[in-house]
Enzyme design. Structure first.
Site, PDB file in Angstrom:
ATOM      1  N   HIS A 114       0.794  -1.226   0.000  1.00  0.00           N
ATOM      2  CA  HIS A 114       0.000   0.000   0.000  1.00  0.00           C
ATOM      3  C   HIS A 114       0.828   1.280   0.000  1.00  0.00           C
ATOM      4  CE1 HIS A 114       0.988  -0.145   4.247  1.00  0.00           C
ATOM      5  NE2 HIS A 114       0.646   1.122   4.328  1.00  0.00           N
TER       6      HIS A 114
HETATM    7  C1  UD1 Z   1      -2.356   5.422   5.957  1.00  0.00           C
HETATM    8  C2  UD1 Z   1      -1.062   5.909   6.621  1.00  0.00           C
HETATM    9  C3  UD1 Z   1       0.001   4.844   6.488  1.00  0.00           C
HETATM   10  C4  UD1 Z   1      -0.476   3.512   7.001  1.00  0.00           C
HETATM   11  C5  UD1 Z   1      -1.753   3.149   6.259  1.00  0.00           C
HETATM   12  C6  UD1 Z   1      -2.321   1.832   6.699  1.00  0.00           C
HETATM   13  C7  UD1 Z   1      -0.599   8.304   6.561  1.00  0.00           C
HETATM   14  C8  UD1 Z   1       0.245   9.342   5.929  1.00  0.00           C
HETATM   15  N1  UD1 Z   1      -0.560   7.093   5.976  1.00  0.00           N
HETATM   16  O1  UD1 Z   1      -2.093   5.288   4.572  1.00  0.00           O
HETATM   17  O2  UD1 Z   1       1.128   5.239   7.247  1.00  0.00           O
HETATM   18  O3  UD1 Z   1       0.511   2.541   6.789  1.00  0.00           O
HETATM   19  O4  UD1 Z   1      -2.708   4.171   6.510  1.00  0.00           O
HETATM   20  O5  UD1 Z   1      -3.486   1.539   6.007  1.00  0.00           O
HETATM   21  O6  UD1 Z   1      -1.256   8.574   7.526  1.00  0.00           O
HETATM   22  N2  UD1 Z   1      -9.679   4.533   2.009  1.00  0.00           N
HETATM   23  C9  UD1 Z   1     -10.833   3.824   2.054  1.00  0.00           C
HETATM   24  N3  UD1 Z   1     -11.343   3.457   3.263  1.00  0.00           N
HETATM   25  C10 UD1 Z   1     -10.739   3.771   4.417  1.00  0.00           C
HETATM   26  C11 UD1 Z   1      -9.541   4.518   4.383  1.00  0.00           C
HETATM   27  C12 UD1 Z   1      -9.010   4.870   3.178  1.00  0.00           C
HETATM   28  O7  UD1 Z   1     -11.415   3.490   1.031  1.00  0.00           O
HETATM   29  O8  UD1 Z   1     -11.252   3.408   5.506  1.00  0.00           O
HETATM   30  C13 UD1 Z   1      -9.096   4.906   0.706  1.00  0.00           C
HETATM   31  C14 UD1 Z   1      -9.338   6.315   0.293  1.00  0.00           C
HETATM   32  O9  UD1 Z   1      -9.608   6.311  -1.056  1.00  0.00           O
HETATM   33  C15 UD1 Z   1      -8.016   7.002   0.529  1.00  0.00           C
HETATM   34  C16 UD1 Z   1      -7.016   5.877   0.343  1.00  0.00           C
HETATM   35  O10 UD1 Z   1      -7.704   4.693   0.764  1.00  0.00           O
HETATM   36  O11 UD1 Z   1      -7.841   8.052  -0.353  1.00  0.00           O
HETATM   37  C17 UD1 Z   1      -5.773   6.029   1.170  1.00  0.00           C
HETATM   38  O12 UD1 Z   1      -6.086   6.232   2.545  1.00  0.00           O
HETATM   39  P1  UD1 Z   1      -5.203   7.228   3.451  1.00  0.00           P
HETATM   40  O13 UD1 Z   1      -5.708   7.199   4.840  1.00  0.00           O
HETATM   41  O14 UD1 Z   1      -5.060   8.533   2.782  1.00  0.00           O
HETATM   42  O15 UD1 Z   1      -3.757   6.613   3.406  1.00  0.00           O
HETATM   43  P2  UD1 Z   1      -3.275   5.114   3.509  1.00  0.00           P
HETATM   44  O16 UD1 Z   1      -2.668   4.776   2.212  1.00  0.00           O
HETATM   45  O17 UD1 Z   1      -4.331   4.212   4.069  1.00  0.00           O
END
Ligand code: UD1
Length: 361
Positions: free
Chosen positions: A206
């Site tokens: 990820h």
């Molecule tokens: C975040 C953390 C990362 C951690 C990871 C674990 C930061 C900078 N990054 O990254 O350190 O390793 O979480 O998962 O804080 N989304 C969903 N459902 C959710 C959450 C996210 O669909 O419940 C999707 C959204 O489209 C979002 C994308 O996933 O844009 C990324 O989520 P985001 O929280 O921005 O970062 P992660 O890549 O999850």
């Protein structure tokens, strides 16, 4: 002593669970649990609260996904009134996600003491958003709890006062050891038809550096397809990765088991019985070390060097040839890796208890 604990994203939940339990067990610590809502899907959040028996958060900021700047700013805006109303003695943040630094900043600006659990880890790679979050959070924290010796050394090197630093062990491993037996009841291997004892690989991916560049992701998917010719490859797909893969047409050619994100207990069982795990996660490097399962980390660096020094972790980067060669080496020597894995000091299931004791003192 009133402490606000902050949980925001999936890797925070396994760290908050033992802390909530330890604080509630000891007299003298009153807790308020705040969920920022950085992760919000049932599979990325609610399921973990249920499985790990984390109490319902008193407050949910409901912030959700956005760019780094917007997400961090929204968390800060929503958290400030909570602090003003609750007037805690301290705010405790864990890990390195955007919720960690956002709530930490709000706390110090309001002159509330800040406690950071999992402090001092450094990849020395500032292209990782988490590295920025770690550096900034540690700089403003009053108490820094470290999971491994490298964390203590990094903080000393950065000039953090000795009395602020405590080596306490790994709260994520508290959760693993507590749930290891329970996870054996998971039916995930039956569901995936992997219950006949044949070797299989588990993949998680990820990191923006791996999944946001189409070329890099395509190279990794091609090597996973190669591995899938030799053993089943199970790949629970993170939402970020899912959205990138949706534009990638060729994944049906070789059968990877792509699944939705799994709950904690299913994933623990899946890892514990795997021949090898390929990942770019931080926490999984630690969990495979304790489970004695070989781990190939698809990154060039790690902020958790003890998993390489004492555990089963190898850094293999994202170069397809290197990944495949390492897979073959590990596949043939997997049993040996299991035997030589050692448990890092204080990764004994009692880290949260140590933190509670230090706070009470
Ligand atoms: C975040 C953390 C990362 C951690 C990871 C674990 C930061 C900078 N990054 O990254 O350190 O390793 O979480 O998962 O804080 N989304 C969903 N459902 C959710 C959450 C996210 O669909 O419940 C999707 C959204 O489209 C979002 C994308 O996933 O844009 C990324 O989520 P985001 O929280 O921005 O970062 P992660 O890549 O999850």
């Amino acid at each position: 002593m009133k402490i606000i604990l902050v949980a925001g994203a999936r890797p925070n939940f396994m760290k908050i669970a033992p802390l909530m339990a330890a604080f509630q067990e000891k007299p003298g610590i009153q807790t308020v649990l705040v969920h920022t809502g950085q992760h919000y899907d049932q599979a990325m959040s609610e399921l973990f609260f249920r499985e790990l028996e984390i109490p319902e958060p008193e407050i949910n900021l409901g912030v959700g996904s956005a760019s780094h700047a917007v997400q961090t700013a929204e968390i800060m805006k929503a958290f400030e009134p909570v602090l003003l109303a609750e007037k805690p003695d301290a705010v405790l943040v864990v890990g390195d996600v955007n919720s960690t630094i956002a709530c930490g900043l709000v706390a110090v600006k309001l002159e509330v003491k800040l406690i950071h659990v999992e402090a001092g880890l450094r990849s020395f790679d500032q292209s990782m958003p988490e590295e920025i979050n770690r550096l900034l959070t540690d700089t403003i924290s009053d108490l820094l709890f470290c999971s491994e010796r490298s964390g203590v050394e990094n903080l000393r090197h950065e000039g953090v006062a000795e009395e602020k630093i405590h080596l306490v062990g790994n709260v994520m491993i508290d959760t693993l050891l507590k749930n290891r037996g329970k996870a054996e009841h998971s039916k995930i291997l039956d569901d995936l038809h992997l219950n006949d004892g044949r070797p299989y690989a588990v993949v998680t991916l990820h990191r923006p550096s791996n999944v946001d560049s189409p070329g890099q992701l395509r190279g990794i998917m091609a090597v996973l397809a190669e591995i899938a010719r030799e053993m089943p490859v199970v790949f629970p797909v993170h939402p970020r990765t899912r959205s990138r893969l949706d534009g990638y047409g060729n994944r049906g050619a070789v059968p990877l088991f792509l699944t939705d994100p799994l709950g904690y207990l299913d994933f623990l069982k899946l890892m514990a019985h795997a021949r090898v795990v390929l990942t770019d996660s931080g926490g999984i490097q630690e969990e495979t070390t304790i489970l004695g399962i070989p781990c190939l980390t698809l990154r060039d660096n790690t902020e958790r060097p003890i998993t390489v020094e004492m555990g089963t972790n190898r850094l293999v980067g994202a170069d397809p040839v290197r990944i495949l060669d390492s897979f073959h080496e590990v596949h043939s020597g997997a049993e040996r890796a299991k035997r030589i894995a050692r448990r890092p000091p204080l990764w004994d299931g009692r880290a949260a208890e140590r933190i509670a004791d230090i706070l009470r003192r």
